[in-house]
Structures are given as structure tokens and as C-alpha cells.
Write a protein that holds these residues in place. Structure first.
Motif, short mmCIF file in Angstrom:
data_model
loop_
_atom_site.label_atom_id
_atom_site.label_comp_id
_atom_site.label_asym_id
_atom_site.label_seq_id
_atom_site.Cartn_x
_atom_site.Cartn_y
_atom_site.Cartn_z
N GLY A 145 54.69 49.50 -50.43
CA GLY A 145 55.54 48.32 -50.40
C GLY A 145 54.83 47.02 -50.72
O GLY A 145 53.61 46.88 -50.55
N VAL A 146 55.63 46.04 -51.16
CA VAL A 146 55.16 44.68 -51.41
C VAL A 146 56.10 43.72 -50.68
O VAL A 146 57.32 43.81 -50.85
N TYR A 147 55.54 42.82 -49.90
CA TYR A 147 56.35 41.94 -49.07
C TYR A 147 55.84 40.50 -49.21
O TYR A 147 54.65 40.27 -49.38
N GLU A 159 45.61 39.60 -43.12
CA GLU A 159 44.89 40.10 -44.30
C GLU A 159 45.15 39.20 -45.51
O GLU A 159 44.25 39.00 -46.34
N THR A 160 46.33 38.64 -45.61
CA THR A 160 46.64 37.73 -46.73
C THR A 160 45.78 36.48 -46.65
O THR A 160 45.26 36.00 -47.66
N ILE A 161 45.63 35.94 -45.45
CA ILE A 161 44.88 34.69 -45.29
C ILE A 161 43.38 34.90 -45.40
O ILE A 161 42.67 34.11 -46.06
N ALA A 162 42.87 35.96 -44.76
CA ALA A 162 41.41 36.09 -44.62
C ALA A 162 40.82 37.32 -45.31
O ALA A 162 39.60 37.50 -45.27
N GLY A 163 41.64 38.15 -45.92
CA GLY A 163 41.12 39.34 -46.58
C GLY A 163 41.12 40.55 -45.67
O GLY A 163 41.57 41.63 -46.04
N GLN A 201 50.41 43.33 -50.74
CA GLN A 201 50.43 44.77 -50.97
C GLN A 201 49.98 45.46 -49.69
O GLN A 201 48.88 45.21 -49.19
N VAL A 202 50.83 46.30 -49.15
CA VAL A 202 50.57 46.92 -47.85
C VAL A 202 49.30 47.75 -47.88
O VAL A 202 49.10 48.58 -48.77
N THR A 203 48.42 47.53 -46.90
CA THR A 203 47.21 48.34 -46.74
C THR A 203 47.53 49.55 -45.86
O THR A 203 48.56 49.60 -45.17
N GLU A 233 58.79 36.77 -45.62
CA GLU A 233 59.38 37.91 -44.93
C GLU A 233 58.55 38.32 -43.72
O GLU A 233 59.08 38.58 -42.64
N MET A 234 57.25 38.38 -43.91
CA MET A 234 56.37 38.82 -42.82
C MET A 234 56.35 37.80 -41.69
O MET A 234 56.33 38.16 -40.51
N TYR A 235 56.37 36.51 -42.06
CA TYR A 235 56.38 35.46 -41.04
C TYR A 235 57.63 35.54 -40.19
O TYR A 235 57.57 35.47 -38.95
N GLU A 236 58.80 35.69 -40.82
CA GLU A 236 60.05 35.78 -40.07
C GLU A 236 60.05 36.99 -39.14
O GLU A 236 60.50 36.91 -37.98
#
Length: 446
Positions: free
Chosen positions: A113-115, A138-142, A90-92, A119-122
Motif C-alpha cells: 500500500g501507499v498512503y 519513518e516518513t520524517i526520519a527514515g 510506501q508501507v514497510t 491519511e496517516m495523521y488523521e
């Protein structure tokens, strides 16, 4: 008409030719490279042997080559099950605002948006998308702040010297709209020497070679078929079909900021050979940095690597050291045992430099004491290692350590002598000593 023979001129000419002939060919080749960059390095990807370097230990701005560390931590998190490719983000507000800055490399995020992680890695690996990189952090570490702590921790674990990360993207902190990670300065920059960038590249390729499945894609559309579809042309213009195409290139990461200049960590493969290159702060003949300059410098390094170097066998299996073909054995049925190199030694070198390396034996003091072994001695007992020293020319060593250690071992077994044999040997030694003493006494009478 009689010709005048100028002996002095001929002598000077011969001296000049002789001097030219004895200059190491590798040095001549290196000088002809003329890599126009603040720093550069060429490495054999398999062994980590450094084949060329220029100013490679000086810490410089690393820009978006930083994202290789973000990629590594992402692959590691997926491998450990902490993150999945289809996991949604979820986009911050932070990531959203950065994504709207079209001065930066980005794919546009929607505020609500939600990704997916995929998608983000590519977007990060192909288009160097900065907001997507922040989303991964942020996904990995908050938070990106916590992710930066993980980056620096991993850098230390990898042995990346003189390396400091202040954000996940490689942007200057001053470009992050005042939202830069906590405990970092607003003027902070990610810093690495070329040698550490090359080391990070090798570790990423060794541990997660699948990264190349994405980095080799020349063009991809983000969110294809939607109103948000964005064409992503890979910033690595040396890929097939792009403007500076070079045979065999399949990665890895470009980088450019006002602070860092124009940089590129590249990799290419032909047949069974893969090279890693890094150029930092590349410039053209006018001293101006540009995308073209970094790829021309990289091309020169690849040409040097593929054109000059091959993997050569330096030392064959079974090689014995002159003057030290055996070791003494105490209390054995034999008084010595042969030793030899167990495996052949191969190295990425210029063929002309094959004779530049000399083998030296390093005995293991824990096994060989006072130059002797004590029976019983087993066949293939490792007694030391082979070290290669450089007689002439330049050897840059390896990214880590001194390369592959080659074991030296016994070629046969020696059983322990029984007590009777040992007693006879001791008695024989005692009688021999008496005889020598008697001989010396008799000689002293005359």
C-alpha cells in the motif's frame, strides 16, 4: 422545667465551627475532588498556571499520549517544508505487520500500500492508529529509531522533565514483535510525569492549535468509498455526540496499555477560558482501571476548573508599593522619582482567594544600585519586577517559570542637574554638616 445549659458542649461546638471556617476554601474543594488516578493535573491553558495537581511529578507510563510528540514533530516538519500533507508513504514490512495486529488500535495497511501523510495523521489523531504513527515516524526520519532520537531531543528542548521515549506510538516495546527501535530495550516503555504531559499539551496547542481541527472530529471513515474503508470513532469519548460527552471538549489524546493503565490528556474551552487536564492510571471505586474511569476523573477536573476559577485582576496598573513609592535619584533636578507597576496583573484564581496573594518588589541590581538611580532618568525606565507571594493556602505555580513577569518602572523623567546646581547642593550639604557639628560642640559644653 428548667433547661440545663451545657457550657462545655457549646464551647466545643463553637471551636469546631471556627476551625471549619478557617480551613482554606480551596483546600476543601480540592479534597472533595477525590481524583481516582495515580496522577492528575489541571492547568489554565493560556498562562500555564497549575490549578490542581496530584502526584504530578512522578514518572509514569504515558501510553498513546506519546502521539502528541509525534504530532508536534509532524507539524514542525510540515512547517519547515521537509514533509507535505500529500506526500506518499510506501508501507514497510514493520508498519504492515503492526497494522495487522487487531489487538492494537489500527487501520489496516496493505502490504504493497501507499498512503498520504494526511491519511496517516488523521488515523493517528482520531483513532490512535499505531501503524499509521510508525509510517509518519519513518516518513520524517527514515526509521523509527532515528525518530525516537528526535523525540527525546525535542523533549529536552521543551524542558519535559523525567521524560523518556522508546518508540513513536506509546505501545509497550514488547508489543512491537521484536521490531522495536534500535538502542531501546524489548521491555522498554515511554515514561512521563503528568506535569510534563501537560506541558507538552500546552506547547502543542500554543504552537500548532490547528491540531484541534482534527482531534475534535468524533467519527471519520478511513479510505472512505474503498474496500479498505474503516470506521474510526475517536477514542476521546468526551467529544460531542459520544458516550461521555462534555461541553467544550475538543481534544486531545487518550492512552492505555497494561503498563500505563487508562490515561487521558484532555482540553476543553468555554467562553474565553481553556483548560488542560491530564489523568494517568485512572481507576473506579473498585480500584479497576477503565475507559470510563479516565473520563470521569477528567470530568471532575473540568467541573472544578469551570466551576471554581475565573481570571481576576490581582494588581491594577499604576500600583505603588507601600513604603517604596519612590527611588532616590543622584545628580538630578529632583532628588527622587516615583515608580509603579506598568501593566495590570491578572491571574486565573478562585475569587475567594484573591486576597491570598501579596505583591513584592524585586529591583534590578543592574539598574538600581544601592537603592538609587543616577540622572538623567527617563520615564518608563524599568527598574524591577513585581513578584506575587502566597500568604495562605496552596499555590502550585506554573508549568514553566513563575508566570508572566510584570515590570515596575518610573512614572516620570528626571533631568540631570547642571553643574551650578550640583555645586550649590554640595556646598549646602557641606555647610549643613558644619552647622550640625557646631551644634553638637555647643551642646557638649553644657
Amino acid at each position: 422545667m428548667k433547661k440545663i445549659f451545657n457550657k462545655g458542649l457549646l464551647t466545643a461546638l463553637l471551636a469546631a465551627l471556627t476551625l471549619t471556617a478557617i480551613v482554606p476554601q480551596q483546600a476543601q474543594a480540592e479534597e472533595s475532588l477525590n481524583i481516582m488516578a495515580e496522577a492528575a493535573i489541571l492547568v489554565d491553558a493560556e498562562s500555564g498556571k497549575i490549578l490542581y495537581e496530584k502526584n504530578a511529578e512522578t514518572p509514569l507510563g504515558v501510553a498513546s499520549m506519546t502521539k502528541m510528540m509525534t504530532e508536534y514533530l509532524l507539524f514542525e516538519a510540515i512547517e519547515e517544508g521537509r514533509v507535505t500533507w500529500d506526500q506518499e508513504y510506501q508501507v514497510t514490512d514493520y508498519a504492515y505487520q503492526i497494522s495487522q495486529d487487531m489487538r492494537l488500535s489500527n487501520v489496516p495497511f496493505r502490504e504493497d500500500g501507499v498512503y498520504t501523510v494526511k491519511e496517516m495523521y488523521e488515523a493517528m489523531a482520531i483513532f490512535s492508529a499505531n501503524a499509521a504513527t510508525i509510517g509518519i515516524a519513518e516518513t520524517i526520519a527514515g526509521t523509527e529509531s532515528e525518530f525516537v532520537r528526535l523525540m527525546n531531543e525535542k523533549a529536552e528542548e521543551m524542558g519535559l522533565e523525567e521524560t523518556t521515549f522508546v518508540n513513536s506510538t506509546g505501545l509497550s516495546n514488547s508489543s512491537l514483535m521484536g521490531m522495536h527501535p534500535e538502542e531501546t530495550e524489548e521491555t522498554g516503555e515511554n515514561i512521563m510525569p503528568a506535569r510534563s504531559v501537560a506541558k507538552l499539551t500546552k506547547i502543542l496547542l500554543d504552537d500548532y492549535p490547528e491540531v484541534l481541527d482534527t482531534t475534535k472530529i468524533p467519527v471519520m471513515n478511513f479510505r472512505e468509498g474503498t474496500v479498505d474503508e474503516t470506521r474510526m470513532e475517536n477514542w476521546n469519548s468526551m467529544l460531542p455526540g459520544l458516550i461521555y460527552e462534555y461541553e467544550g471538549v475538543d481534544g486531545l489524546k487518550t492512552g492505555s496499555t497494561d503498563f500505563a493503565g487508562y490515561s487521558f490528556a484532555g482540553t476543553a474551552t468555554r467562553d474565553d477560558t481553556r483548560f488542560i487536564t491530564v489523568v494517568m492510571g485512572a481507576v473506579d471505586n473498585e480500584g479497576e482501571g477503565s475507559y470510563k474511569a479516565r473520563f470521569e476523573a477528567t470530568r471532575a477536573l473540568f467541573d472544578f476548573g469551570f466551576g471554581q476559577f475565573t481570571t481576576e485582576e490581582i494588581i491594577p496598573a499604576g500600583y505603588q508599593f507601600e513604603g517604596q513609592e519612590t527611588l532616590a535619584v543622584e545628580k538630578g533636578v529632583e532628588e527622587e522619582v516615583a515608580i509603579a507597576v506598568k501593566e495590570p496583573v491578572s491571574m486565573m484564581i478562585r475569587t475567594a482567594d484573591k486576597d491570598m496573594y501579596q505583591p513584592e518588589l524585586q529591583l534590578d541590581d543592574a539598574v538600581v544600585q544601592d537603592g538609587k538611580l543616577e540622572a538623567a532618568v527617563e520615564k518608563d525606565l524599568v527598574v524591577g519586577t513585581l513578584q506575587l507571594t502566597t500568604a495562605d493556602g496552596t499555590d502550585y505555580g506554573y508549568l514553566s517559570g513563575s508566570g508572566t513577569k510584570v515590570e515596575v518602572a518610573t512614572t516620570e523623567s528626571v533631568e540631570r542637574a547642571n553643574w551650578a546646581s550640583l555645586a550649590m547642593r554640595d556646598a549646602g550639604g557641606y555647610l549643613s554638616s558644619l552647622w550640625d557639628d557646631a551644634g553638637s560642640f555647643v551642646k557638649g559644653l553644657f
